[in-house]
Design a protein around this motif. Structure first.
Motif, PDB file in Angstrom:
ATOM      1  N   GLY A 164       0.800  -1.222   0.000  1.00 32.22           N
ATOM      2  CA  GLY A 164       0.000   0.000   0.000  1.00 32.22           C
ATOM      3  C   GLY A 164       0.827   1.263   0.000  1.00 32.22           C
ATOM      4  N   ARG A 165       2.010   1.237   0.643  1.00 34.79           N
ATOM      5  CA  ARG A 165       2.862   2.426   0.670  1.00 34.79           C
ATOM      6  C   ARG A 165       3.346   2.795  -0.725  1.00 34.79           C
ATOM      7  N   ASP A 166       3.819   1.806  -1.485  1.00 40.53           N
ATOM      8  CA  ASP A 166       4.282   2.076  -2.854  1.00 40.53           C
ATOM      9  C   ASP A 166       3.137   2.546  -3.732  1.00 40.53           C
ATOM     10  N   LEU A 167       1.970   1.922  -3.569  1.00 40.33           N
ATOM     11  CA  LEU A 167       0.826   2.290  -4.400  1.00 40.33           C
ATOM     12  C   LEU A 167       0.323   3.689  -4.059  1.00 40.33           C
ATOM     13  N   ALA A 168       0.311   4.039  -2.776  1.00 35.61           N
ATOM     14  CA  ALA A 168      -0.163   5.367  -2.366  1.00 35.61           C
ATOM     15  C   ALA A 168       0.748   6.466  -2.901  1.00 35.61           C
ATOM     16  N   GLU A 169       2.048   6.209  -2.960  1.00 35.70           N
ATOM     17  CA  GLU A 169       2.976   7.203  -3.508  1.00 35.70           C
ATOM     18  C   GLU A 169       2.675   7.458  -4.987  1.00 35.70           C
ATOM     19  N   LYS A 170       2.380   6.401  -5.724  1.00 36.25           N
ATOM     20  CA  LYS A 170       2.053   6.571  -7.139  1.00 36.25           C
ATOM     21  C   LYS A 170       0.748   7.340  -7.312  1.00 36.25           C
ATOM     22  N   VAL A 171      -0.233   7.049  -6.466  1.00 38.43           N
ATOM     23  CA  VAL A 171      -1.519   7.751  -6.546  1.00 38.43           C
ATOM     24  C   VAL A 171      -1.342   9.241  -6.285  1.00 38.43           C
ATOM     25  N   GLN A 172      -0.565   9.570  -5.258  1.00 38.26           N
ATOM     26  CA  GLN A 172      -0.384  10.973  -4.907  1.00 38.26           C
ATOM     27  C   GLN A 172       0.391  11.723  -5.980  1.00 38.26           C
ATOM     28  N   ALA A 208      -5.089  12.289 -16.805  1.00 42.28           N
ATOM     29  CA  ALA A 208      -4.386  12.222 -15.523  1.00 42.28           C
ATOM     30  C   ALA A 208      -5.284  11.653 -14.429  1.00 42.28           C
ATOM     31  N   GLN A 209      -6.540  12.063 -14.416  1.00 44.72           N
ATOM     32  CA  GLN A 209      -7.480  11.543 -13.424  1.00 44.72           C
ATOM     33  C   GLN A 209      -7.762  10.057 -13.654  1.00 44.72           C
ATOM     34  N   SER A 210      -7.770   9.640 -14.901  1.00 42.48           N
ATOM     35  CA  SER A 210      -8.019   8.233 -15.212  1.00 42.48           C
ATOM     36  C   SER A 210      -6.912   7.339 -14.665  1.00 42.48           C
ATOM     37  N   LYS A 211      -5.666   7.808 -14.763  1.00 42.85           N
ATOM     38  CA  LYS A 211      -4.554   7.042 -14.192  1.00 42.85           C
ATOM     39  C   LYS A 211      -4.711   6.904 -12.680  1.00 42.85           C
ATOM     40  N   ALA A 212      -5.092   7.999 -12.023  1.00 42.24           N
ATOM     41  CA  ALA A 212      -5.294   7.944 -10.567  1.00 42.24           C
ATOM     42  C   ALA A 212      -6.445   7.014 -10.208  1.00 42.24           C
ATOM     43  N   GLY A 288       3.960   6.751   2.275  1.00 41.98           N
ATOM     44  CA  GLY A 288       4.266   6.706   0.851  1.00 41.98           C
ATOM     45  C   GLY A 288       3.695   7.893   0.093  1.00 41.98           C
ATOM     46  N   ALA A 289       2.469   8.309   0.460  1.00 45.12           N
ATOM     47  CA  ALA A 289       1.823   9.431  -0.230  1.00 45.12           C
ATOM     48  C   ALA A 289       2.503  10.759   0.052  1.00 45.12           C
ATOM     49  N   SER A 290       3.131  10.899   1.221  1.00 48.08           N
ATOM     50  CA  SER A 290       3.723  12.189   1.605  1.00 48.08           C
ATOM     51  C   SER A 290       5.247  12.188   1.539  1.00 48.08           C
ATOM     52  N   SER A 291       5.852  11.175   0.954  1.00 49.86           N
ATOM     53  CA  SER A 291       7.318  11.113   0.926  1.00 49.86           C
ATOM     54  C   SER A 291       7.920  12.276   0.137  1.00 49.86           C
ATOM     55  N   SER A 292       7.211  12.738  -0.888  1.00 50.61           N
ATOM     56  CA  SER A 292       7.736  13.852  -1.696  1.00 50.61           C
ATOM     57  C   SER A 292       7.837  15.141  -0.885  1.00 50.61           C
ATOM     58  N   VAL A 293       6.972  15.290   0.126  1.00 46.91           N
ATOM     59  CA  VAL A 293       7.017  16.507   0.953  1.00 46.91           C
ATOM     60  C   VAL A 293       8.366  16.620   1.660  1.00 46.91           C
TER      61      VAL A 293
END
Length: 360
Positions: A164-172, A208-212, A288-293
């Motif tokens: 889930g961590r890897d997938l959440a990073e891609k979603v974000q 872009a929304q379709s990929k998410a 994963g979703a907030s790693s870029s921050v």
């Protein structure tokens, strides 16, 4: 911070005492052989422990909410400051909408981790510890079987959390790209409409929304599969422990009242451990979703501004001085930054292009 963890500890302790009094109440009602005073003591203990658990839970929730809000505040300020210090080329490669998405959506996930997920996982873990103490105190042998099943559930939660961590990073990241597309189209809306490009820009945003959306559907199926497996394993473990308790009771190993208490605490511990695994997986997704921050906060600008500037010199306004009868110089910080002279047709024109490095 200390009051938050104090109320968390007290709330978990009070909640862990509730099953013991609840079991006593059930025994008093089912056997009909106890006195009224024993029943009232059990009911009084149940009421007091439940009320204290509710009080401490409310205080704990409020304090963790405040902590999450403060985390949001601090991270947003630090991220904004870090972005302002980046070189100009950084903003050429990162669109404004992309950065705004990081500043708002991603930071919100970090605050939600503190105010909710960390709050719940610590509470459930404390309840798991207190409940396990009761289980071991009643029957160490039966408790070992319960802990074996809990270990399997924990392993499944760890696997799901990593995925889930890897997938959440891609979603974000996909959402950030979509926000960048939307921000660009809004800022250039008049130009887009003038050249009839609304359909093209809309298709870019939809793509872009379709990929998410595709990634979020994968997240949904992964969560459903994890929940099905963990709940099924928990139910199977409860059935096995019920059979084991029946056999122990038939052989006279434990009295019926203790077996009842053991089953209450078995369900209590299993629910707590299952919730710990679920919240741990959600924390991994948020990380994963907030790693870029955190990557942006730690980013070092490729080009740094001058570290020391003479404050007195910096405050001096530009000075216009005549150098000849027909030429004028504009001087700032003791440097000639422009020269203006009369042209052939009598108009004034700038004859020095850019900064003149000759000191005055």
């Amino acid at each position: 911070v200390f009051p938050s963890f104090l109320f968390l500890f007290l709330g978990a302790l009070s909640t862990s005492i509730v099953p013991a009094y609840y079991s006593k109440c059930i025994s008093c009602v089912s056997t009909l052989s106890t006195s009224r005073s024993q029943l009232f003591r059990a009911l009084f203990g149940l009421g007091i422990s439940s009320t204290l658990a509710a009080l401490f839970t409310g205080l704990r929730g409020s304090l963790f909410w405040i902590a999450g809000s403060r985390v949001n505040y601090n991270v947003r300020v630090k991220l904004h400051r870090s972005l302002l210090l980046q070189e100009a080329a950084f903003f050429d490669g990162n669109e404004t909408g992309y950065l705004l998405s990081r500043l708002n959506n991603d930071v919100n996930k970090i605050g939600n981790v503190v105010s909710y997920h960390v709050n719940v996982i610590l509470r459930q873990f404390a309840q798991f510890i207190f409940g396990s103490v009761y289980l071991v105190g009643i029957s160490p042998g039966l408790s070992a079987w319960a802990f074996a099943g809990i270990a399997i559930v924990a392993w499944m939660s760890q696997v799901y959390g990593d995925f889930g961590r890897d997938l959440a990073e891609k979603v974000q990241n996909t959402f950030a790209d979509a926000t960048a597309v939307a921000e660009t189209s809004f800022s250039m809306s008049e130009t887009i409409r003038a050249f009839d490009g609304a359909e093209f820009e809309s298709s870019k945003f939809e793509g872009a929304q379709s990929k998410a959306l595709d990634l979020e559907e994968v997240q949904a199926w992964a969560y459903g599969s994890h929940k099905f497996l963990s709940d099924t394993l928990q139910s199977a473990l409860q059935v096995g422990l019920l059979l084991a308790c029946w056999r122990v009771g038939i052989k006279g190993g434990l009295p019926a009242s203790q077996l009842t208490t053991f089953m209450f605490y078995t369900n209590f511990v299993l629910e707590s451990s299952n919730e710990v695994g679920d919240q741990w997986a959600k924390i991994q997704q948020a990380v994963g979703a907030s790693s870029s921050v955190f990557d942006l906060i730690k980013r070092i600008p490729a080009i740094r501004d001058p570290s020391t500037i003479d404050s007195k010199q910096q405050q001096k306004p530009p000075v216009v001085k005549k150098t000849t009868a027909t030429a004028t110089a504009i001087v700032a910080n003791n440097e000639v930054v422009a020269k203006v002279a009369a042209t052939a047709n009598g108009n004034n024109g700038k004859v020095a292009n850019g900064v003149d490095n000759n000191k005055k």
